[in-house]
Design an enzyme around this catalytic site. Sequence first.
Site, PDB file in Angstrom:
ATOM      1  N   ARG A 177       0.479  62.344 139.168  1.00 44.55           N
ATOM      2  CA  ARG A 177       1.105  61.604 140.145  1.00 44.55           C
ATOM      3  C   ARG A 177       0.016  61.049 141.316  1.00 44.55           C
ATOM      4  O   ARG A 177      -0.905  60.264 140.971  1.00 44.55           O
ATOM      5  CB  ARG A 177       2.045  62.585 141.105  1.00 44.55           C
ATOM      6  CG  ARG A 177       3.220  62.824 140.028  1.00 44.55           C
ATOM      7  CD  ARG A 177       4.107  64.138 140.659  1.00 44.55           C
ATOM      8  NE  ARG A 177       3.329  65.140 140.480  1.00 44.55           N
ATOM      9  CZ  ARG A 177       3.942  66.305 140.299  1.00 44.55           C
ATOM     10  NH1 ARG A 177       4.879  66.830 140.780  1.00 44.55           N
ATOM     11  NH2 ARG A 177       3.354  67.465 139.899  1.00 44.55           N
ATOM     12  N   SER A 210       9.314  69.553 141.327  1.00 45.67           N
ATOM     13  CA  SER A 210      10.284  70.442 141.522  1.00 45.67           C
ATOM     14  C   SER A 210      10.382  71.048 142.888  1.00 45.67           C
ATOM     15  O   SER A 210      11.528  71.517 143.196  1.00 45.67           O
ATOM     16  CB  SER A 210       9.973  71.609 140.317  1.00 45.67           C
ATOM     17  OG  SER A 210       9.986  71.244 139.289  1.00 45.67           O
ATOM     18  N   HIS A 220       9.674  64.337 135.128  1.00 50.42           N
ATOM     19  CA  HIS A 220       9.316  65.203 134.007  1.00 50.42           C
ATOM     20  C   HIS A 220      10.048  64.437 132.846  1.00 50.42           C
ATOM     21  O   HIS A 220       9.402  64.005 131.854  1.00 50.42           O
ATOM     22  CB  HIS A 220       9.983  66.617 134.058  1.00 50.42           C
ATOM     23  CG  HIS A 220       9.421  67.503 135.022  1.00 50.42           C
ATOM     24  ND1 HIS A 220      10.103  68.420 135.774  1.00 50.42           N
ATOM     25  CD2 HIS A 220       7.918  67.834 135.251  1.00 50.42           C
ATOM     26  CE1 HIS A 220       9.252  69.238 136.476  1.00 50.42           C
ATOM     27  NE2 HIS A 220       8.057  68.902 136.288  1.00 50.42           N
ATOM     28  N   LYS A 275       3.835  83.824 138.775  1.00 49.46           N
ATOM     29  CA  LYS A 275       4.731  83.011 139.543  1.00 49.46           C
ATOM     30  C   LYS A 275       6.036  83.645 139.953  1.00 49.46           C
ATOM     31  O   LYS A 275       7.167  83.440 139.280  1.00 49.46           O
ATOM     32  CB  LYS A 275       4.958  81.661 138.717  1.00 49.46           C
ATOM     33  CG  LYS A 275       4.666  80.664 139.775  1.00 49.46           C
ATOM     34  CD  LYS A 275       4.889  79.182 139.007  1.00 49.46           C
ATOM     35  CE  LYS A 275       5.215  77.968 140.081  1.00 49.46           C
ATOM     36  NZ  LYS A 275       5.186  76.720 139.378  1.00 49.46           N
TER      37      LYS A 275
HETATM   38  P1  ADP Z   1       6.088  70.214 139.218  1.00 47.28           P
HETATM   39  O1  ADP Z   1       6.430  71.899 139.460  1.00 47.28           O
HETATM   40  O2  ADP Z   1       5.099  69.940 140.138  1.00 47.28           O
HETATM   41  O3  ADP Z   1       7.112  69.472 139.254  1.00 47.28           O
HETATM   42  P2  ADP Z   1       5.197  70.828 136.415  1.00 47.28           P
HETATM   43  O4  ADP Z   1       4.135  72.006 136.433  1.00 47.28           O
HETATM   44  O5  ADP Z   1       6.522  71.407 135.985  1.00 47.28           O
HETATM   45  O6  ADP Z   1       5.198  70.371 138.125  1.00 47.28           O
HETATM   46  O7  ADP Z   1       4.704  69.789 135.688  1.00 47.28           O
HETATM   47  C1  ADP Z   1       4.771  69.596 134.340  1.00 47.28           C
HETATM   48  C2  ADP Z   1       4.152  68.021 133.947  1.00 47.28           C
HETATM   49  O8  ADP Z   1       4.886  67.106 134.341  1.00 47.28           O
HETATM   50  C3  ADP Z   1       2.856  68.041 134.476  1.00 47.28           C
HETATM   51  O9  ADP Z   1       2.051  67.280 133.591  1.00 47.28           O
HETATM   52  C4  ADP Z   1       3.007  67.253 135.774  1.00 47.28           C
HETATM   53  O10 ADP Z   1       1.749  66.500 136.317  1.00 47.28           O
HETATM   54  C5  ADP Z   1       4.147  65.973 135.430  1.00 47.28           C
HETATM   55  N1  ADP Z   1       5.039  65.784 136.425  1.00 47.28           N
HETATM   56  C6  ADP Z   1       5.762  66.416 137.363  1.00 47.28           C
HETATM   57  N2  ADP Z   1       6.261  65.558 138.024  1.00 47.28           N
HETATM   58  C7  ADP Z   1       5.971  64.368 137.911  1.00 47.28           C
HETATM   59  C8  ADP Z   1       6.412  63.175 138.390  1.00 47.28           C
HETATM   60  N3  ADP Z   1       7.080  62.991 139.230  1.00 47.28           N
HETATM   61  N4  ADP Z   1       5.660  62.275 137.824  1.00 47.28           N
HETATM   62  C9  ADP Z   1       5.051  62.219 136.663  1.00 47.28           C
HETATM   63  N5  ADP Z   1       4.639  63.434 136.203  1.00 47.28           N
HETATM   64  C10 ADP Z   1       5.190  64.422 136.688  1.00 47.28           C
END
Ligand code: ADP
Length: 170
Positions: free
Chosen positions: A92, A130, A18, A42
């Site tokens: 990703r 996450s 993130h 959620k």
């Molecule tokens: P997650 O719960 O899957 O980690 P979120 O909904 O919190 O994801 O993601 C918020 C944003 O951050 C989204 O645009 C997601 O694609 C991006 N994101 C999450 N993890 C990564 C990563 N490892 N690399 C690049 N972008 C990421």
Amino acid sequence: MGKTVICPGSFDPVTLGHLDIISRASKMFDHVIVAVLVNPAKEQSSFSIQERIELLVEATKGLDNIEIVSFQGLLAEYAKERNVTVIVKGLRAVSDFEYEFQMALTNKRINPELETIFLTTESKYMYLSSSIVKQIASLGGSIKGFVPDCVLDRIVERLSKKQLPENSED
Ligand code: ADP
């Protein structure tokens, strides 16, 4: 006025994946709104909205054009309210693609002004999410290198307090 974008997500909790997207967006645009989605459906969230915001504030302390907020309801509507026409998301593995494509097209349908820009993840964060962080921590593994160092202890402490039901095999 400069260009403002929104980086939306659950951030439950913030990871280095993130932070990579947020900091790259902060270099490309004048103002970045990091918007934590309040999703009533959620119930699985491990961190409260307040905690997620606090962790994001701490993790982005070095960046001066970031605003951390939470929002409820449709992202396309929230963007309209804030007069923002660009959403920045991270992409990703291929598995992200179908869902993100659907979201981007749906958002555009609701709010035709809205564009979604995808930044490809850094290869080292390709499989970081996450949920992986929570899984590793719950099994007693180290999440160093997966979440920002400045919030590592707080995340570990918080996840260790999360009790699993007795005899749970999940
Ligand atoms: P997650 O719960 O899957 O980690 P979120 O909904 O919190 O994801 O993601 C918020 C944003 O951050 C989204 O645009 C997601 O694609 C991006 N994101 C999450 N993890 C990564 C990563 N490892 N690399 C690049 N972008 C990421």
